[in-house]
Design a protein around this motif. Structure first.
Motif, PDB file in Angstrom:
ATOM      1  N   ARG A  86       0.861  -1.185   0.000  1.00 21.49           N
ATOM      2  CA  ARG A  86       0.000   0.000   0.000  1.00 21.49           C
ATOM      3  C   ARG A  86       0.900   1.238   0.000  1.00 21.49           C
ATOM      4  N   LYS A  87       1.007   1.841  -1.156  1.00 21.21           N
ATOM      5  CA  LYS A  87       1.900   2.985  -1.343  1.00 21.21           C
ATOM      6  C   LYS A  87       1.310   4.253  -0.746  1.00 21.21           C
ATOM      7  N   GLY A  88       2.188   5.140  -0.267  1.00 21.40           N
ATOM      8  CA  GLY A  88       1.749   6.430   0.248  1.00 21.40           C
ATOM      9  C   GLY A  88       2.636   7.559  -0.247  1.00 21.40           C
ATOM     10  N   GLN A  89       2.019   8.621  -0.757  1.00 23.04           N
ATOM     11  CA  GLN A  89       2.757   9.796  -1.217  1.00 23.04           C
ATOM     12  C   GLN A  89       2.626  10.924  -0.201  1.00 23.04           C
ATOM     13  N   ILE A  90       3.726  11.651  -0.002  1.00 26.13           N
ATOM     14  CA  ILE A  90       3.824  12.661   1.061  1.00 26.13           C
ATOM     15  C   ILE A  90       4.368  13.971   0.478  1.00 26.13           C
ATOM     16  N   VAL A  91       3.955  15.100   1.066  1.00 27.65           N
ATOM     17  CA  VAL A  91       4.400  16.435   0.662  1.00 27.65           C
ATOM     18  C   VAL A  91       5.087  17.113   1.852  1.00 27.65           C
ATOM     19  N   ILE A  92       6.205  17.800   1.586  1.00 27.63           N
ATOM     20  CA  ILE A  92       6.884  18.613   2.598  1.00 27.63           C
ATOM     21  C   ILE A  92       6.908  20.060   2.122  1.00 27.63           C
ATOM     22  N   THR A  93       6.536  20.985   3.003  1.00 29.99           N
ATOM     23  CA  THR A  93       6.536  22.408   2.654  1.00 29.99           C
ATOM     24  C   THR A  93       7.816  23.087   3.130  1.00 29.99           C
ATOM     25  N   ASP A  94       7.964  24.362   2.764  1.00 26.41           N
ATOM     26  CA  ASP A  94       9.073  25.154   3.280  1.00 26.41           C
ATOM     27  C   ASP A  94       8.807  25.549   4.726  1.00 26.41           C
ATOM     28  N   ARG A  95       9.756  26.279   5.325  1.00 28.92           N
ATOM     29  CA  ARG A  95       9.671  26.625   6.751  1.00 28.92           C
ATOM     30  C   ARG A  95       8.771  27.820   7.018  1.00 28.92           C
ATOM     31  N   GLY A  96       8.494  28.622   6.060  1.00 34.42           N
ATOM     32  CA  GLY A  96       7.589  29.743   6.255  1.00 34.42           C
ATOM     33  C   GLY A  96       8.096  30.795   7.212  1.00 34.42           C
ATOM     34  N   ILE A 162      -3.577  16.193  -2.562  1.00 33.64           N
ATOM     35  CA  ILE A 162      -3.176  16.358  -1.160  1.00 33.64           C
ATOM     36  C   ILE A 162      -3.093  17.842  -0.812  1.00 33.64           C
ATOM     37  N   VAL A 163      -2.425  18.621  -1.675  1.00 35.42           N
ATOM     38  CA  VAL A 163      -2.236  20.053  -1.403  1.00 35.42           C
ATOM     39  C   VAL A 163      -3.573  20.794  -1.401  1.00 35.42           C
ATOM     40  N   ARG A 164      -4.451  20.488  -2.341  1.00 39.42           N
ATOM     41  CA  ARG A 164      -5.761  21.148  -2.394  1.00 39.42           C
ATOM     42  C   ARG A 164      -6.567  20.881  -1.128  1.00 39.42           C
ATOM     43  N   GLU A 165      -6.643  19.628  -0.728  1.00 43.14           N
ATOM     44  CA  GLU A 165      -7.433  19.293   0.458  1.00 43.14           C
ATOM     45  C   GLU A 165      -6.825  19.903   1.712  1.00 43.14           C
ATOM     46  N   LEU A 174      -1.709  28.139   2.113  1.00 40.37           N
ATOM     47  CA  LEU A 174      -1.640  28.796   0.809  1.00 40.37           C
ATOM     48  C   LEU A 174      -0.418  29.708   0.694  1.00 40.37           C
ATOM     49  N   ALA A 175       0.160  30.092   1.838  1.00 42.01           N
ATOM     50  CA  ALA A 175       1.346  30.948   1.829  1.00 42.01           C
ATOM     51  C   ALA A 175       2.640  30.138   1.793  1.00 42.01           C
ATOM     52  N   ARG A 176       2.536  28.818   1.808  1.00 39.17           N
ATOM     53  CA  ARG A 176       3.716  27.954   1.801  1.00 39.17           C
ATOM     54  C   ARG A 176       4.010  27.426   0.409  1.00 39.17           C
ATOM     55  N   ARG A 177       5.253  26.957   0.238  1.00 34.64           N
ATOM     56  CA  ARG A 177       5.659  26.329  -1.011  1.00 34.64           C
ATOM     57  C   ARG A 177       5.967  24.855  -0.768  1.00 34.64           C
TER      58      ARG A 177
END
Length: 254
Positions: A86-96, A162-165, A174-177
């Protein structure tokens, strides 16, 4: 919460653990000998009792064996119809611009928990949203649950969802990258529960696998249960819901 969009849970005072740090700390305290770059090929038995394991470096004899090999447990014990990737994809943002967690605990969609117990090898992929503020000021956003996927790539469709939800639930995102995406493969079971316990037909062969994404956090406690099983300090009712008998006993009888 936006009406009709999500059912969510705020988890207060939740801790963080880095898997590789937990593993290294436990290994350093255990004093065990580690054999690296050594493939396990088969469990060795004499009659109904385990005697060791056949490896690429020869036979390693043992009075008891614990199979905690994730998806590799399928090959060793013939669990292909029980365990699946069961694969999982993950997102990491900047530090803001901050160097601490944005808030205490994390936000978790109810679908994240429900997806764990889906237990289907054919169910469609879906996002079970978690927004996890890291102590660096970054966010970890996850994640997908993609059945029967063992590749480790990411794709724009899943990451975008993931990002939209996440942004809909927590607008400050919304202010993060997005600075990094990655994926991993969990070991899931047919009924959504891990397998922990004595093999029903082979003495002193214990299984500990199928934890999906919870293996790191549950590892130390599972290790204690496994040790107690081997030393006869635990009785079956204490772990019967997780015991491999639910899968293997019916196969042995057929």
């Amino acid at each position: 919460m936006r009406k009709g969009l999500f059912n969510n849970i705020r988890v207060w005072n939740d801790g963080h653990a880095l898997g590789y740090e937990v593993t290294e700390r436990l290994l350093s305290r255990s004093g065990v000998e580690i054999i690296r770059n050594c493939r396990c090929d088969a469990v060795a038995t004499a009659g109904a009792r385990v005697t060791g394991v056949y490896t690429s470096q020869g036979l390693v004899s043992a009075d008891a064996i614990v199979v905690a090999a994730g998806l590799g447990s399928s090959r060793l014990l013939g669990l292909e119809d029980v365990l699946f990737a069961r694969k999982g994809q993950i997102v990491i943002t900047d530090r803001g611009g901050i160097g601490h967690a944005a808030f205490d605990g994390h936000l978790m969609a109810a679908s994240y928990i429900a997806a764990k117990r889906r237990g289907s090898k054919t169910a469609p992929s879906r996002v079970g949203l978690v927004i996890d503020p890291l102590k660096t000021g970054q966010f970890l956003l996850g994640g997908t649950r993609e059945d029967n996927r063992s590749d480790t790539g990411t794709d724009i469709e899943s990451i975008s969802q993931i990002v939209r939800e996440a942004a809909a639930l927590y607008p400050p995102l919304l202010a993060r990258r997005v600075i990094r995406t990655f994926s991993g493969v969990r070991t899931a079971t047919r009924d959504g529960l891990p397998i922990v316990g004595q093999h029903p037909t082979i003495e002193n062969l214990v299984l500990a696998t199928g934890f999906e994404g919870d293996g790191i956090c549950l590892g130390p406690y599972t290790g204690k249960i496994v040790a107690d099983i081997i030393t006869d300090k635990v009785t079956e009712p204490e772990y019967s819901l997780l015991a491999p008998q639910r899968f293997l006993a019916e196969r042995a009888a057929s």
